[in-house]
Motif scaffolding. Structure first.
Motif, PDB file in Angstrom:
ATOM      1  N   ASN A 162       1.071  -1.331  -0.199  1.00  0.00           N
ATOM      2  CA  ASN A 162      -0.247   0.191   0.485  1.00  0.00           C
ATOM      3  C   ASN A 162       0.821   1.129  -0.023  1.00  0.00           C
ATOM      4  N   PRO A 163       1.222   1.936  -1.479  1.00  0.00           N
ATOM      5  CA  PRO A 163       2.058   3.115  -0.998  1.00  0.00           C
ATOM      6  C   PRO A 163       1.263   4.281  -0.212  1.00  0.00           C
ATOM      7  N   TYR A 164      -0.083   4.338   0.242  1.00  0.00           N
ATOM      8  CA  TYR A 164      -0.955   5.157   0.853  1.00  0.00           C
ATOM      9  C   TYR A 164      -0.624   5.237   2.167  1.00  0.00           C
ATOM     10  N   LYS A 167       3.175   7.201   6.576  1.00  0.00           N
ATOM     11  CA  LYS A 167       3.641   8.057   6.448  1.00  0.00           C
ATOM     12  C   LYS A 167       4.022   7.765   4.815  1.00  0.00           C
ATOM     13  N   LYS A 168       3.574   6.759   4.030  1.00  0.00           N
ATOM     14  CA  LYS A 168       3.307   6.723   2.782  1.00  0.00           C
ATOM     15  C   LYS A 168       5.105   6.393   1.825  1.00  0.00           C
ATOM     16  N   LYS A 169       5.415   5.279   3.419  1.00  0.00           N
ATOM     17  CA  LYS A 169       6.409   4.639   2.552  1.00  0.00           C
ATOM     18  C   LYS A 169       6.144   3.417   2.266  1.00  0.00           C
ATOM     19  N   GLY A 219       1.856  -2.606   5.264  1.00  0.00           N
ATOM     20  CA  GLY A 219       0.893  -1.410   5.010  1.00  0.00           C
ATOM     21  C   GLY A 219       0.892  -1.733   6.754  1.00  0.00           C
ATOM     22  N   ARG A 328      -7.166  12.069   6.688  1.00  0.00           N
ATOM     23  CA  ARG A 328      -5.782  11.253   6.313  1.00  0.00           C
ATOM     24  C   ARG A 328      -4.760  11.641   5.857  1.00  0.00           C
ATOM     25  N   TRP A 329      -5.340  12.999   5.398  1.00  0.00           N
ATOM     26  CA  TRP A 329      -4.088  13.423   4.771  1.00  0.00           C
ATOM     27  C   TRP A 329      -2.944  13.920   6.153  1.00  0.00           C
ATOM     28  N   GLY A 331      -1.479  12.423   8.084  1.00  0.00           N
ATOM     29  CA  GLY A 331      -0.639  10.749   8.643  1.00  0.00           C
ATOM     30  C   GLY A 331      -1.638  10.137   9.590  1.00  0.00           C
TER      31      GLY A 331
END
Ligand SMILES: Nc1ncnc2c1ncn2[C@@H]1O[C@H](COP(=O)(O)OP(=O)(O)OP(=O)(O)O)[C@@H](O)[C@H]1O
Length: 482
Positions: A162-164, A167-169, A219, A328-329, A331
């Motif tokens: 899951n790329p999202y 922390k999107k890592k 994820g 969600r933005w 984090g």
């Protein structure tokens, strides 16, 4: 190594130092120990040996030690060896006071798990230099044969990233920390980077599962839940089981799910492994470690809603999850923001909670036992549950009736059903520290309406490693509840 097989014992060189190296059949372990301490280190070495012996004796007195280290030596169980390979040609090694360059070395490298503090694992390597090629081949073969017997280890994995999440890592964590370890262990993978929510779930309905030894999700808890739904749903579809029927016995799925933590809370990973560290999780997966989990199915008016393995929250915790999704933005900080908002609003809900206590469950939600892999309480509870079900089937005990159910009416700030302790880095002991991973029951935690200060105390206790039993909180181990 099969018991009865002869031990392999040789003098090999490790970091320029002669070592006695052995593969011991009884302990299925690779052991090595320096023969002669380096010059100039004799005195400190003698003190070290003395201290090691004292520690050794103290450990023997305080009970079994998993890795019994001989004084000045190392012991690596074969089950914790990741791989063995020919050492790189062209490596330099130190022999006595001369540095030698070996173009075609007779050496092999063993990669193994090193246990660190707080459940963390890392990958370590040691190179053994042999006097000749025959000896080197003998060691490579003996170790290779032993590793081939570790049949529970996965060979081919399907990976969803899951790329999202968090922390999107997720992608970066997988590529930098996990993929190199898998390639070292000879695990092949098919990687799918998800493009939308429920991509992994939908994909699991289509793929040929027979090709894989396990499904891996990179994820957080949401991603794990997606894969769990995909896998359970797929197996029920293949076996024509209707998940909408709350009384149906679901078909078990024997394919394992692994998690590489890259989310915001990583509660499932933290509660099962003890830490949310991608390297530790990757190493557990490589060694083929597994843990059975209780899965709770949620139905509403005879319709299936969801499966859960961690916490099912109504009231405060449910409201936080709902509210945090809108932010969600932010984090991982979205949970703090939503929690603060919900705390200020101090919502409460009036209602009746009905539940069926798990009479057969060993242990209590208030005891001090902590569930770990190979937990005795889980084993005993499941044995008692199966015995109870067999007796019911033979008519020896009556089936569950109305009076087996209990009800509690009241005003609640939160109603939680914890299937596991729900520990995470913010709450290291979790919502219900004594909850078990696979005992066939969950802990019902009812937080009655209380003052804001008492509720704040309840929340703070979650973060400071203690459980709490204030008068406004009920804790019951149950099997079903409404
Ligand atoms: N490519 C994608 N785009 C958008 N959403 C996705 C994608 N892939 C998966 N998702 C969804 O993202 C949600 C959250 O993901 P994940 O659990 O990995 O992170 P998190 O919510 O930050 O962590 P945690 O659940 O531990 O708090 C999941 O419910 C999943 O369905």
């Amino acid at each position: 190594m099969q018991s009865g097989a002869p031990a392999l014992r040789s003098v090999l060189t490790v970091k320029g130092q002669s070592c006695e190296v052995s593969l011991e059949p009884e302990r299925a372990a690779l052991c090595w120990r320096e023969l002669r301490p380096r010059r100039g280190r004799e005195r400190s070495r003698a003190a070290e040996l003395c201290l090691t012996r004292v520690l050794h004796r103290a450990r023997a007195l305080t009970g079994g030690l998993k890795h019994q280290f001989p004084p000045g030596g190392h012991v690596v169980p074969v089950s914790e060896i990741i791989s063995v390979e020919d050492a790189d040609a062209g490596e330099t090694y130190h022999h006595g006071s001369n540095w030698q360059h070996m173009c075609k070395p007779h050496a092999f490298t063993v990669h193994y798990v090193q246990r660190m503090k707080k459940h963390r694992w890392s990958c370590k390597a040691v190179t053994f230099w042999c006097s000749d090629e025959v000896l080197c081949c003998q060691w490579l073969k003996a170790l290779g044969d032993l590793l081939d017997r570790q049949t529970c280890r996965p060979k081919h994995l399907l990976v969803y990233i899951n790329p999202y999440g968090g922390k999107k890592k997720g992608k970066q964590i997988y590529e930098r920390k996990v993929a190199p370890l898998f390639s070292l262990a000879g695990i092949s993978t098919e990687v799918i980077v998800t493009e939308f929510a429920n991509h992994a779930r939908d994909n699991l309905y289509e793929v040929n599962l027979d090709k894989y030894d396990g499904i891996l999700c990179v994820g957080g808890d949401g991603m794990f839940s997606e894969v769990l739904h995909g896998l359970i749903g797929r197996v029920q579809k293949d076996t024509a089981i209707d998940p909408n029927d709350p009384d149906v016995v679901l078909s078990p799925c024997d394919i394992r799910i692994g998690i590489i933590p890259a989310g915001s809370t990583d509660c499932v990973c933290f509660a099962t492994v003890g830490v949310n560290d991608p390297v530790t999780s990757a190493l557990h997966i490589i060694l083929g470690d597994s843990q059975v989990l209780d899965v709770c199915a949620v139905h509403r008016k005879k319709r299936f809603l969801k499966y859960t393995v961690s916490n099912l929250g109504y009231g405060f915790y449910g409201d936080i999850l709902k509210s945090s999704e809108k932010n969600r933005w932010l984090g991982p900080a979205r949970y703090d923001f939503a929690g603060f908002k919900m705390f200020l609003s101090r919502n409460w809900y009036e209602g009746t909670v009905s539940f069926q206590p798990a009479k057969w469950a060993a242990g209590s939600p208030r005891d001090l036992t902590r569930c770990r892999s190979g937990c005795d309480v889980c084993r005993q509870s499941i044995a008692q549950l199966e015995e109870h079900q067999r007796a019911q089937a033979r008519g020896l005990v009556r089936n569950e009736q109305e009076d087996d159910w209990k009800t509690i009416k009241g005003k609640f700030m939160a109603v939680n059903a914890a299937n596991m302790c729900c520990a995470c880095p913010r709450s290291p002991k979790g919502l219900s520290p004594a909850a078990h991973l696979a005992d066939g029951a969950a802990d019902l935690i009812l937080v009655h309406k209380c003052s804001r200060i008492n509720f704040l105390r309840h929340l703070i206790r979650h973060t400071n490693k203690k459980d709490q039993d204030p008068p406004f909180r009920d804790k019951i181990r149950y099997i079903f509840f409404f």
